[in-house]
Motif scaffolding. Structure first.
Motif, PDB file in Angstrom:
ATOM      1  N   ASP A  49       0.838  -1.196   0.000  1.00 14.13           N
ATOM      2  CA  ASP A  49       0.000   0.000   0.000  1.00 14.13           C
ATOM      3  C   ASP A  49       0.873   1.245   0.000  1.00 14.13           C
ATOM      4  OD1 ASP A  49      -2.709  -1.253   0.402  1.00 14.13           O
ATOM      5  OD2 ASP A  49      -1.692  -2.011   2.181  1.00 14.13           O
ATOM      6  N   LEU A  50       2.007   1.164   0.680  1.00 14.60           N
ATOM      7  CA  LEU A  50       2.969   2.259   0.759  1.00 14.60           C
ATOM      8  C   LEU A  50       4.352   1.719   0.451  1.00 14.60           C
ATOM      9  CD1 LEU A  50       1.645   3.769   4.087  1.00 14.60           C
ATOM     10  CD2 LEU A  50       1.619   4.972   1.887  1.00 14.60           C
ATOM     11  N   SER A  91       2.382   5.104  -3.374  1.00 19.90           N
ATOM     12  CA  SER A  91       1.249   4.456  -2.720  1.00 19.90           C
ATOM     13  C   SER A  91       0.363   3.779  -3.749  1.00 19.90           C
ATOM     14  CB  SER A  91       0.430   5.460  -1.913  1.00 19.90           C
ATOM     15  OG  SER A  91      -0.423   6.210  -2.753  1.00 19.90           O
ATOM     16  N   VAL A  95      -4.853   4.158  -0.863  1.00 18.58           N
ATOM     17  CA  VAL A  95      -4.393   5.142   0.122  1.00 18.58           C
ATOM     18  C   VAL A  95      -4.886   6.533  -0.261  1.00 18.58           C
ATOM     19  CG1 VAL A  95      -2.337   6.228   1.130  1.00 18.58           C
ATOM     20  CG2 VAL A  95      -2.363   3.755   0.658  1.00 18.58           C
ATOM     21  N   VAL A 121      -1.497   9.949   5.702  1.00 19.16           N
ATOM     22  CA  VAL A 121      -2.410   9.238   4.810  1.00 19.16           C
ATOM     23  C   VAL A 121      -3.523   8.588   5.613  1.00 19.16           C
ATOM     24  CG1 VAL A 121      -0.499   8.791   3.211  1.00 19.16           C
ATOM     25  CG2 VAL A 121      -1.162   7.028   4.867  1.00 19.16           C
TER      26      VAL A 121
END
Length: 254
Positions: A49-50, A91, A95, A121
């Motif tokens: 996700d990141l 990201s 997100v 975030v």
């Protein structure tokens, strides 16, 4: 370090109470000077996700290079790159970015200037401060930068945070210990996969790490091996560091 298959790391998800399982990758990509196809395969296989990147391109047409990496990796650029002297945040579309800022650190004559790529975030009902960092090779400057990193996290004002970076320090070093005294070392909290991040051809030291604030639950963290879609050759060819991948459970924000 074994190159066998790592056990499965939890997938991203949002819980009914608003908390979120977030996959976070920290990765020094050596300015994309190696096999960029292998690099993209590694990032995509980690399914983050990141992605907290160090040594992102920062010279001629660096924005195009960052955009190309993000696109090939199935991610979008959030902040950083040359404007943070190398740290970068990417990201997934899961997100929501509330704010982002690049922070330049004081310059030491004769040494490379350092910086942080930072963002706040939201994922599901969880809000999270995010910092990508690459600390100095020089011990005194590195220690001071560790303090600046902790100060920056405090100034961001969020109870939950994640830091990913190339610390240029080992777990017994003063700077690494300074961070681990205030934050959770995710590998220590819940080891998963491999430990050592440098070098891909002879892994013998852990100088890359993911840290979280104590309220974040670590579900697993380490160097990924045996993920579908990548091979040991990809990990060696992509760059001169191995990636660190973590699954974190972040509580819902009040």
């Amino acid at each position: 370090m074994s190159e066998g298959r790592s056990p499965e790391l939890p997938a991203s998800r949002t819980e009914p109470d608003g908390s979120a399982v977030v996959r976070v990758l920290s990765y020094n990509i050596r300015s994309m000077r190696d096999d960029t196809d292998a690099l993209a395969r590694v990032i995509r296989a980690c399914d983050p996700d990141l992605a907290l990147i160090q040594e992102a391109p920062r010279f001629f047409r660096w924005r195009k290079a960052v955009a190309r990496l993000a696109r090939a990796s199935g991610l979008v650029a959030v902040t950083g790159g040359a404007t943070a002297t190398g740290p970068l945040v990417l990201s997934s579309l899961r997100v929501h970015v509330e704010r982002a800022e690049d922070v330049l650190l004081p310059r030491t004559p004769g040494l490379h200037r350092r910086g942080f790529a930072t963002a706040v975030v939201r994922v599901g009902g969880a809000r999270l401060s995010v910092v990508s960092c690459h600390l100095s090779l020089q011990a005194r400057e590195r220690y001071d930068q560790g303090g600046m990193l902790l100060d920056r996290l405090a100034a961001m004002g969020e109870p939950y945070a994640v830091v990913g970076g190339d610390l240029n320090d080992r777990p017994h070093g003063r700077t690494f210990r300074r961070l681990a005294d205030e934050l959770q070392d995710a590998w220590v909290a819940r080891p998963w996969g491999g430990e050592y991040t440098s070098t891909p051809h002879d892994p013998h030291q852990r100088i890359d790490a993911i840290f979280t604030t104590p309220g974040v639950e670590v579900l697993g963290c380490g160097v990924p091996h045996g993920l579908p879609g990548i091979t040991p050759h990809d990990l060696r060819a992509a760059t001169d560091h191995l990636p660190v991948l973590a699954a974190l459970k972040v509580p819902a924000s009040a």
